[in-house]
Design an enzyme around this catalytic site. Structure first.
Site, PDB file in Angstrom:
ATOM      1  N   HIS A  11       3.434   0.237  -2.772  1.00 47.60           N
ATOM      2  CA  HIS A  11       3.871  -1.269  -2.820  1.00 47.60           C
ATOM      3  C   HIS A  11       5.430  -1.490  -2.865  1.00 47.60           C
ATOM      4  O   HIS A  11       5.899  -2.288  -3.515  1.00 47.60           O
ATOM      5  CB  HIS A  11       3.293  -2.046  -4.056  1.00 47.60           C
ATOM      6  CG  HIS A  11       1.734  -2.048  -3.900  1.00 47.60           C
ATOM      7  ND1 HIS A  11       0.997  -2.334  -2.751  1.00 47.60           N
ATOM      8  CD2 HIS A  11       0.846  -2.062  -5.207  1.00 47.60           C
ATOM      9  CE1 HIS A  11      -0.346  -2.344  -2.920  1.00 47.60           C
ATOM     10  NE2 HIS A  11      -0.399  -2.466  -4.149  1.00 47.60           N
TER      11      HIS A  11
ATOM     12  N   HIS B 234      -1.295  -9.793  -3.497  1.00 45.53           N
ATOM     13  CA  HIS B 234      -2.321  -8.800  -4.169  1.00 45.53           C
ATOM     14  C   HIS B 234      -3.021  -9.815  -5.381  1.00 45.53           C
ATOM     15  O   HIS B 234      -3.489  -9.271  -6.588  1.00 45.53           O
ATOM     16  CB  HIS B 234      -1.561  -7.770  -4.950  1.00 45.53           C
ATOM     17  CG  HIS B 234      -2.280  -6.618  -5.352  1.00 45.53           C
ATOM     18  ND1 HIS B 234      -3.359  -6.543  -6.133  1.00 45.53           N
ATOM     19  CD2 HIS B 234      -2.284  -5.463  -4.870  1.00 45.53           C
ATOM     20  CE1 HIS B 234      -3.876  -5.380  -6.431  1.00 45.53           C
ATOM     21  NE2 HIS B 234      -3.160  -4.501  -5.426  1.00 45.53           N
TER      22      HIS B 234
ATOM     23  N   ASN C   6       1.009  -1.083  -0.008  1.00 45.80           N
ATOM     24  CA  ASN C   6      -0.069   0.027  -0.058  1.00 45.80           C
ATOM     25  C   ASN C   6       0.753   1.258  -0.022  1.00 45.80           C
ATOM     26  O   ASN C   6       2.021   1.049  -0.484  1.00 45.80           O
ATOM     27  CB  ASN C   6      -0.938  -0.041   1.190  1.00 45.80           C
ATOM     28  CG  ASN C   6      -2.457   0.464   0.699  1.00 45.80           C
ATOM     29  OD1 ASN C   6      -2.479   1.772   0.230  1.00 45.80           O
ATOM     30  ND2 ASN C   6      -3.452   0.104   1.089  1.00 45.80           N
ATOM     31  N   ARG C   7       0.373   2.242   0.313  1.00 48.39           N
ATOM     32  CA  ARG C   7       0.856   3.705   0.277  1.00 48.39           C
ATOM     33  C   ARG C   7       1.598   4.248   1.506  1.00 48.39           C
ATOM     34  O   ARG C   7       1.141   4.264   2.610  1.00 48.39           O
ATOM     35  CB  ARG C   7      -0.035   4.527  -0.285  1.00 48.39           C
ATOM     36  CG  ARG C   7      -0.666   4.274  -1.620  1.00 48.39           C
ATOM     37  CD  ARG C   7      -1.882   5.063  -1.871  1.00 48.39           C
ATOM     38  NE  ARG C   7      -2.356   4.749  -3.518  1.00 48.39           N
ATOM     39  CZ  ARG C   7      -3.049   3.878  -3.993  1.00 48.39           C
ATOM     40  NH1 ARG C   7      -3.439   3.183  -2.834  1.00 48.39           N
ATOM     41  NH2 ARG C   7      -3.433   3.812  -4.974  1.00 48.39           N
TER      42      ARG C   7
ATOM     43  N   GLU D  77      -6.808  -7.335   0.338  1.00 50.89           N
ATOM     44  CA  GLU D  77      -5.447  -7.351   0.734  1.00 50.89           C
ATOM     45  C   GLU D  77      -5.496  -7.238   2.339  1.00 50.89           C
ATOM     46  O   GLU D  77      -5.607  -6.109   2.593  1.00 50.89           O
ATOM     47  CB  GLU D  77      -4.815  -6.356   0.104  1.00 50.89           C
ATOM     48  CG  GLU D  77      -4.761  -6.183  -1.384  1.00 50.89           C
ATOM     49  CD  GLU D  77      -4.465  -4.620  -2.070  1.00 50.89           C
ATOM     50  OE1 GLU D  77      -3.495  -4.205  -1.845  1.00 50.89           O
ATOM     51  OE2 GLU D  77      -5.401  -4.316  -2.673  1.00 50.89           O
TER      52      GLU D  77
ATOM     53  N   GLN E 257      -7.412  -4.287   2.498  1.00 51.77           N
ATOM     54  CA  GLN E 257      -7.727  -3.219   1.321  1.00 51.77           C
ATOM     55  C   GLN E 257      -8.810  -3.890   0.450  1.00 51.77           C
ATOM     56  O   GLN E 257      -8.403  -4.907  -0.499  1.00 51.77           O
ATOM     57  CB  GLN E 257      -6.404  -2.745   0.831  1.00 51.77           C
ATOM     58  CG  GLN E 257      -6.481  -1.580  -0.315  1.00 51.77           C
ATOM     59  CD  GLN E 257      -6.594  -0.403   0.169  1.00 51.77           C
ATOM     60  OE1 GLN E 257      -6.231  -0.011   1.437  1.00 51.77           O
ATOM     61  NE2 GLN E 257      -6.927   0.676  -0.700  1.00 51.77           N
TER      62      GLN E 257
ATOM     63  N   TYR F 113      -6.155 -11.224  -7.299  1.00 51.86           N
ATOM     64  CA  TYR F 113      -7.401 -10.750  -7.742  1.00 51.86           C
ATOM     65  C   TYR F 113      -8.309 -12.084  -7.963  1.00 51.86           C
ATOM     66  O   TYR F 113      -8.034 -12.870  -8.637  1.00 51.86           O
ATOM     67  CB  TYR F 113      -7.441 -10.133  -9.135  1.00 51.86           C
ATOM     68  CG  TYR F 113      -6.734  -8.902  -9.064  1.00 51.86           C
ATOM     69  CD1 TYR F 113      -7.390  -7.601  -8.859  1.00 51.86           C
ATOM     70  CD2 TYR F 113      -5.305  -8.671  -9.320  1.00 51.86           C
ATOM     71  CE1 TYR F 113      -6.880  -6.396  -8.955  1.00 51.86           C
ATOM     72  CE2 TYR F 113      -4.673  -7.533  -9.262  1.00 51.86           C
ATOM     73  CZ  TYR F 113      -5.596  -6.441  -9.050  1.00 51.86           C
ATOM     74  OH  TYR F 113      -4.691  -5.008  -8.981  1.00 51.86           O
TER      75      TYR F 113
END
Length: 317
Positions: free
Chosen positions: A94, A164, A68-69, A282, A254, A166
């Site tokens: 990331h 991560h 993440n950030r 996440e 997330q 999907y």
């Protein structure tokens, strides 16, 4: 049964079969390539490992040391400021080039239903010290896939590790018709750069998934938000004929609905990836925690590794 298939000098594929379930993991990026029940693969991705190297959106990779950030691509720790790479506007996302998902892992050990991969990641991207990371994938006959992480570092460093992957439980179409339930009474409000501003109740907002709700029912399904768990840490996603349950020991998740998913090469089955094709869940500590002492975060340092576990359980309805 666990099978190792060597692809080339750098990468192998590990295939684990347990009852009617199977998973496939590439050593590049410790990538979760597939998670299947019989012939239904619920992971969005590619038919080979090479496209994952340059893929946008970090599909299926283990992300670390900090997922993440981090705002402004820097943080201050013990009076020293560390400057990171800006790869998301003015922010770090990331871990930039330090990202564990962009590296080649090795196979440490296997059992009948598990594989442990490890990585030696040198200092880089502004993050202090080299890291030793491990992830163990374990598949049970009831469809429970455990991802157990362990991260060590030679210097003190913030940590936030996740996968991560999907998911698309229908194996086709988009995920706006999936129903989701999160045991999350709060979410993190964000600024225009998706940097958290504070915590807020989900009551009366589009982020209230305490009861099952269609992903596409609000905001046209466009989510890229950190939801904060309560006492129970659980997510349940329901497709047409499969249910995915996630449990974790981390305080947040997330929710990202693949808004920007795309590909320059065909994905699985020869079809291009497209927006909203997959749903990322996440499990995580809070984004930007190194700059927010009021946010749950963690650090690795010599003699103090970080360990966490997230479990995804896939069942047919």
């Amino acid at each position: 049964m666990t099978e190792i298939r060597k692809i080339d000098d750098k990468t192998s594929e590990v295939i684990i079969t347990s009852g009617e379930y199977s998973v496939s993991v590439y050593t590049f990026g410790a990538t979760l390539h597939s998670f299947s029940h019989k012939d239904r693969d619920v992971v969005v991705g590619y038919d080979s490992y090479e496209p994952y190297i340059t893929a946008t959106g970090q599909p299926s990779k283990v992300i670390g040391p900090y997922a993440n950030r981090i705002a402004g691509a820097q943080f201050t720790m013990d009076g020293k400021t560390f400057v990171l790479e800006k790869n998301d506007g003015d922010n770090s996302l990331h871990s930039g080039s330090k990202n564990f998902g962009s590296k080649y892992w090795k196979i440490d050990a296997t059992t009948e239903n598990s594989v442990r991969l490890s990585l030696e990641s040198p200092e880089g991207g502004g993050f202090p010290g080299s890291h030793h990371a491990e992830v163990t994938y374990t598949l049970a006959e009831d469809g429970a896939l455990s991802l157990r992480y362990r991260v060590e570092s030679e210097e003190k460093c913030p940590v936030n590790i996740t996968n991560h992957v999907y998911f698309n439980l229908n194996g086709k179409g988009d995920i706006k018709g999936h129903k989701a339930m999160f045991t999350c009474p709060e979410y993190l409000t964000v600024d225009s750069g998706l940097i958290p501003i504070g915590r807020a109740s989900v009551e009366g907002t589009p982020y209230d998934f305490r009861k099952p709700m269609l992903i596409g029912a609000r905001l046209d399904g466009a989510y890229d938000n950190c939801l904060v768990f309560g006492e129970e840490k659980k997510v349940v996603v329901e497709g047409d004929d499969y249910i995915l349950e996630m449990t974790t020991d981390l305080p947040a998740v997330q929710l990202y609905t693949g808004i920007a998913l795309s590909s320059t090469v065909p994905g699985k089955g020869g079809k291009m990836l497209f927006p909203y094709q997959g749903l990322a869940l996440e499990s995580e500590l809070f984004p930007n925690a190194p700059n927010r002492p009021d946010f749950p975060g963690a650090y690795t340092e010599p003699g103090k590794p970080f360990e966490t576990e997230t479990v995804y359980r896939l069942v047919r309805k």
